[in-house]
Design a protein around this motif. Structure first.
Motif, short mmCIF file in Angstrom:
data_model
loop_
_atom_site.label_atom_id
_atom_site.label_comp_id
_atom_site.label_asym_id
_atom_site.label_seq_id
_atom_site.Cartn_x
_atom_site.Cartn_y
_atom_site.Cartn_z
N VAL A 1 71.21 -94.10 51.56
CA VAL A 1 69.53 -93.83 50.08
C VAL A 1 68.64 -94.61 51.15
CG1 VAL A 1 69.12 -95.74 48.90
CG2 VAL A 1 71.67 -95.24 49.04
N ARG B 1 73.73 -100.85 47.47
CA ARG B 1 73.97 -100.01 46.47
C ARG B 1 74.49 -98.73 46.30
NH1 ARG B 1 67.54 -98.65 45.56
NH2 ARG B 1 67.40 -100.76 45.47
N ALA B 2 74.31 -98.29 48.10
CA ALA B 2 74.97 -97.23 48.29
C ALA B 2 76.82 -97.06 47.86
CB ALA B 2 75.43 -96.56 49.82
N LYS C 1 78.35 -98.81 45.46
CA LYS C 1 77.65 -98.94 44.12
C LYS C 1 77.68 -97.29 43.44
CE LYS C 1 77.73 -103.14 43.07
NZ LYS C 1 76.86 -104.86 42.50
N GLU C 2 76.85 -96.53 43.79
CA GLU C 2 76.70 -95.21 43.25
C GLU C 2 77.44 -93.98 43.89
OE1 GLU C 2 72.48 -94.53 44.20
OE2 GLU C 2 71.68 -96.10 43.09
N ILE C 3 77.77 -93.75 44.86
CA ILE C 3 78.58 -93.31 45.16
C ILE C 3 80.45 -93.71 45.82
CG2 ILE C 3 79.07 -91.15 46.69
CD1 ILE C 3 75.79 -91.34 47.46
N LYS C 4 81.35 -93.78 44.90
CA LYS C 4 82.10 -94.39 44.81
C LYS C 4 83.19 -93.96 45.98
CE LYS C 4 81.72 -97.86 40.85
NZ LYS C 4 82.26 -98.08 39.70
#
Length: 306
Positions: A124, A147-148, A150-153
């Motif tokens: 990110v 955040r990275a 969670k967004e890119i599972k």
């Protein structure tokens, strides 16, 4: 000694009230946790490691702490759970291109931007300055922002491709709730490793206590061979019995006792159905018999005396 010359004291100067709670500067707290070692209180420098509770250390400080076996060693709450170098993971950090280092603020005549961090998230691009939650993977040591993740599972590391599970994700400098969860996971992981070691030791001890099969003791293959040889020898005996009884004129079936009387032994020289050439092989033949005058006075290994 006071109260003269027109001085007017105030209430807070005469009456002592409750002390005010000192508030900790949040910026200073973040700097202390994210820019300094939790053990030696020195600035973080590579190689940087993290424990299973998410605290940051200099690797050389952890090694010195583990090597110090002196009895007057001061207990450190921040490193009391570190028993060996295997309990920490070396972090794979990504440098921040916007970070200029400490060269500009050496003289103290320039503004020191505490929001600018030395490392960033490789996915990110967030700076690792404490404003955002960061995590690292216990298997490979790669660091990402929460955040990275969670967004890119994904079940594979975004940087090195190593597989990981949810239990392998450890939050860096988390709050009290995060630390409690990580502590429970750490205790369960260590208990599981102890049980596995005990089971391995029990298996090795059991394997060592079992006696090894000696060369003299017959194994399963030897036992089978012994049975086969016994069967073959019994078959030969039966065949010999059959031939002897058949020679006497009383044929008998193998495996059954013959009712005929046992045959008397006869020499081959008396048998009429044998040729003279065959009879001359044996010592009972007349050609093998010699007188004492014909016999020599020296003795051989297989001498015959008649």
């Amino acid at each position: 000694m006071g109260c003269d010359g027109g001085t007017i004291p105030k209430r807070h100067e005469l009456v002592k009230g409750p002390r005010k709670v000192e508030k900790v500067d949040k910026v200073a707290e973040l700097v202390a946790r994210w820019f300094y070692c939790a053990l030696s209180q020195e600035k973080l420098r590579r190689p940087i490691v993290a424990c299973e509770l998410g605290r940051l250390y200099n690797k050389d400080a952890v090694i010195e702490y583990l090597l110090d076996k002196s009895p007057d060693k001061t207990p450190m709450e921040s490193a009391s759970h570190i028993k060996s170098i295997k309990n920490v993971t070396e972090l794979q950090l990504v440098d921040n291109p916007a970070w200029c280092g400490d060269k500009e603020s050496i003289k103290g005549d320039k503004y020191d931007d505490l929001q600018c961090a030395r490392f960033i998230c490789p996915v990110v691009g967030l700076e690792m300055n404490g404003r955002h939650r960061f995590c690292f993977l216990r298997n490979c040591g790669c660091v990402f922002s929460e955040r990275a993740l969670k967004e890119i599972k994904a079940e594979v590391c975004h940087k090195c491709g190593a597989p990981f599970q949810e239990e392998d994700v450890i939050v860096l400098n988390g709050n009290k709730e995060d630390v409690e969860i990580l502590k429970k996971r750490m205790e369960e992981r260590r208990l599981k490793s102890k049980l596995e070691k005990k089971s391995k030791k029990g298996k090795t001890a059991a394997a060592a206590s079992q006696p090894e099969p000696s060369a003299d003791s017959p194994g399963p293959s030897k036992a089978k061979n012994g049975k086969d040889s016994a069967n073959s020898s019994s078959g030969e005996n039966r065949q010999i019995i059959f031939t002897k009884s058949s020679e006497n004129g009383n044929p008998s079936v193998p495996g059954k006792a013959s009712k005929a009387p046992s045959s008397t032994k006869r020499s081959i020289a008396d048998s009429e159905d044998k040729s003279e050439a065959y009879k001359s092989i044996f010592t009972t033949h007349s050609s093998a018999k010699r007188s004492k005058e014909e016999c020599s006075n020296w003795v051989t290994h297989t001498a015959y005396y008649f």
